[in-house]
Design an enzyme around this catalytic site. Sequence first.
Site, PDB file in Angstrom:
ATOM      1  CD  GLU A   1      -6.008  30.046  -7.536  1.00  0.00           C
ATOM      2  OE1 GLU A   1      -6.758  29.044  -7.463  1.00  0.00           O
ATOM      3  OE2 GLU A   1      -4.805  29.965  -7.837  1.00  0.00           O
TER       4      GLU A   1
ATOM      5  CG  ASP B   1      -3.254  24.767 -12.615  1.00  0.00           C
ATOM      6  OD1 ASP B   1      -3.322  24.063 -11.593  1.00  0.00           O
ATOM      7  OD2 ASP B   1      -3.423  25.997 -12.627  1.00  0.00           O
TER       8      ASP B   1
ATOM      9  CB  THR C   1      -1.969   3.089   4.005  1.00  0.00           C
ATOM     10  OG1 THR C   1      -0.884   2.219   3.649  1.00  0.00           O
ATOM     11  CG2 THR C   1      -2.207   4.085   2.885  1.00  0.00           C
ATOM     12  N   GLY C   2      -0.688   2.527   7.173  1.00  0.00           N
ATOM     13  CA  GLY C   2      -0.807   1.708   8.380  1.00  0.00           C
ATOM     14  C   GLY C   2      -0.241   0.312   8.267  1.00  0.00           C
ATOM     15  CE  LYS C   3       3.332  -0.127   3.403  1.00  0.00           C
ATOM     16  NZ  LYS C   3       2.822   1.248   3.283  1.00  0.00           N
ATOM     17  CB  THR C   4       4.910  -0.026  10.158  1.00  0.00           C
ATOM     18  OG1 THR C   4       5.655   0.028   8.936  1.00  0.00           O
ATOM     19  CG2 THR C   4       5.851  -0.368  11.290  1.00  0.00           C
TER      20      THR C   4
ATOM     21  N   GLY D   1       0.812  -1.207   0.000  1.00  0.00           N
ATOM     22  CA  GLY D   1       0.000   0.000   0.000  1.00  0.00           C
ATOM     23  C   GLY D   1       0.841   1.251   0.000  1.00  0.00           C
ATOM     24  N   PRO D   2       0.217   2.407  -0.224  1.00  0.00           N
ATOM     25  CG  PRO D   2      -1.271   3.914  -1.158  1.00  0.00           C
ATOM     26  CD  PRO D   2      -1.216   2.577  -0.508  1.00  0.00           C
TER      27      PRO D   2
END
Length: 651
Positions: free
Chosen positions: A462, A536, A241-244, A237-238
């Site tokens: 903008e 952009d 993201t919580g792998k560890t 995963g990126p």
Amino acid sequence: MADGKKSPKGRKIVVNFSWLYLLLFLGIGWLLMRNQQSSSPEKIEWTEVQGMIRSGDVAEITFVRNDFKGEIKVKADRLAKYADKFAGGTPPRRSPHFYFLVSTKFDPEVSFAALNEELPAGDQFKVIIKNEDHIWGEVLQMLFPFLIFLLFMVWMFRGMNRGMGGQGGPGGGFNPFNTGKSTAREADKNEVKVTFKDVAGLYGAKEEVMEIVDFLKNPQKYTSLGGKIPKGALLVGPPGTGKTLLAKAVAGEANVPFFSISGSDFVEMFVGVGASRVRDLFRQAKEKAPCIVFIDEIDAVGRARAKNGGFSSNDERENTLNQLLTEMDGFGTNSGVIVLAATNRADILDGALMRAGRFDRQIHVELPELKEREEIFKVHLRDIKLGEDFNVEFMAKHTPGFSGADIANVCNEAALTAARRNHGKVMQQDFLDAVDRIIGGLERKSNTIMTPAEKRTTAYHEAGHALVGWLLPYADPVFKVSIIPRGKALGLTWSLPEERKNWSKSVMLDKMSMLLGGRVAEEVINGEPSSGALNDLERMTGMAYGMVQYLGMSEKVGTLSFYDSSGSKGYNLVKPYSEKTAELMDQEVKAIVEGVHRRTRKIIEDHKEEFMQLGALLLEKEVIFAEDIEKILGPKAKPAEDDRFEEPAAE
């Protein structure tokens, strides 16, 4: 070495004597050198020796026959006569005072006897002739520099080992025989406080990892039905993201030994060390099976071997990977050893490492969705004093595309912002400002950043983004527009992207029009573009090439895709298409961009009055919100209710 004692408050005081030993060592060396310099005799020639003898100044001569060297002791009352021959004018405190060298044909008995016969009895000197066996002295003299270097290296590695947690054994001392030992750390259940309750969201990934832990706790539940324990699971995963975090939760939940190590810990400059550490890691794991081995950032050692072809071959890393492959699924048995690994670059991993039997499962840990973000916020808000106006659902909707690490950063930044403002609690606005700061950077309010002309151009730039994004049905809803410089940007348009998993061609064209809205607005208001649309244009061009090269959204190129999802063509210098096809793709991309440009310009020109009102409002307020835009343009354009793909009717 270190000595520990208790302070009055009960804390252990650790005294490190390494620097003291080093200073003592250097001091002794300096004294020895100084003593050697102050006691070393000066060299003179044989003719000078003869003159000193005939002057009656020599008290004794010691001649070493096998060295052809003579050492002279001058009479104490005559020593001052030769002060100019010594360095600094100070003679040695001990004899010999001078030395001389002669040829191999020199006969000391005859020469010294002849000189003594010339002198009166009171001026004659004593003669000592001998042979010296000093082979051990020469050996020590040669080895002494190497011994000094070795002692220095040992002292240096002791300090390095203590800094790395002491891999050399008790006390963290350096042991060269431990170089090939595994540096994996066995997690203590009392030290790891993270459990599955602390892992918010990640529903599918958490369930798969919990199943592995459950298998280790209750193997009979699965083996009774003929199931086998999975050998490994790869968390993909990126970043953030919580792998560890999942791995830490496994360590906190499992009642089995848990070894954790980083992929880079296997890679060393010494040949064979990586493979040796892999063997030692699995040896320890087998001894304590059932257990879990966690390898973080496995791409450091598991990179595909074919990618090195001819460019940068690292045999040591490849040998380490080969040993890892053998240990995970070789002739040896690793019963009860489960390998968990984490990476955000699964596309570059070796195919042999990814096959079933090594990593039986690939657990995808993706960016959290709306409900998952809400749960992650609740985890990180436990210790934060929240204001009455805080709405966790609103913040979850306001942070699409944020990872768990990003949300943790938002909560921390909001608390810091509230503290800087001397708030008693963290308010909703503090969180919004924290999100703005993380996305756009630190706000810069200096009036010297932009000239009035640049500020006007930025405001209408903008306004162009906001107008086009508001009027196109598939463009992301605009949340806020600001012309206050943040980071490198002079202005920003915040939108809340809809969490789509599948983008149609209409969605992509609307997003490209919104990206080009600022550039077209500059052309309408100033008659020429500026450099402010660089980012952009870069994003829009990337989307256009993606439509043609990868997604098959071009009629002339056709439904072809040249995307390499496996990464196996990373170093292939030959394009998978001809030059004629490349030219056709360039033409198609240019046609798509020109069509988007014409469409965007028509939208702005058809609503020029509203466009001018938005720009003027931005110049006045500097920051406007969705409700301000709605007052000028009306409700946000939305897609048709029946927005579905319909199959063509059968003939």
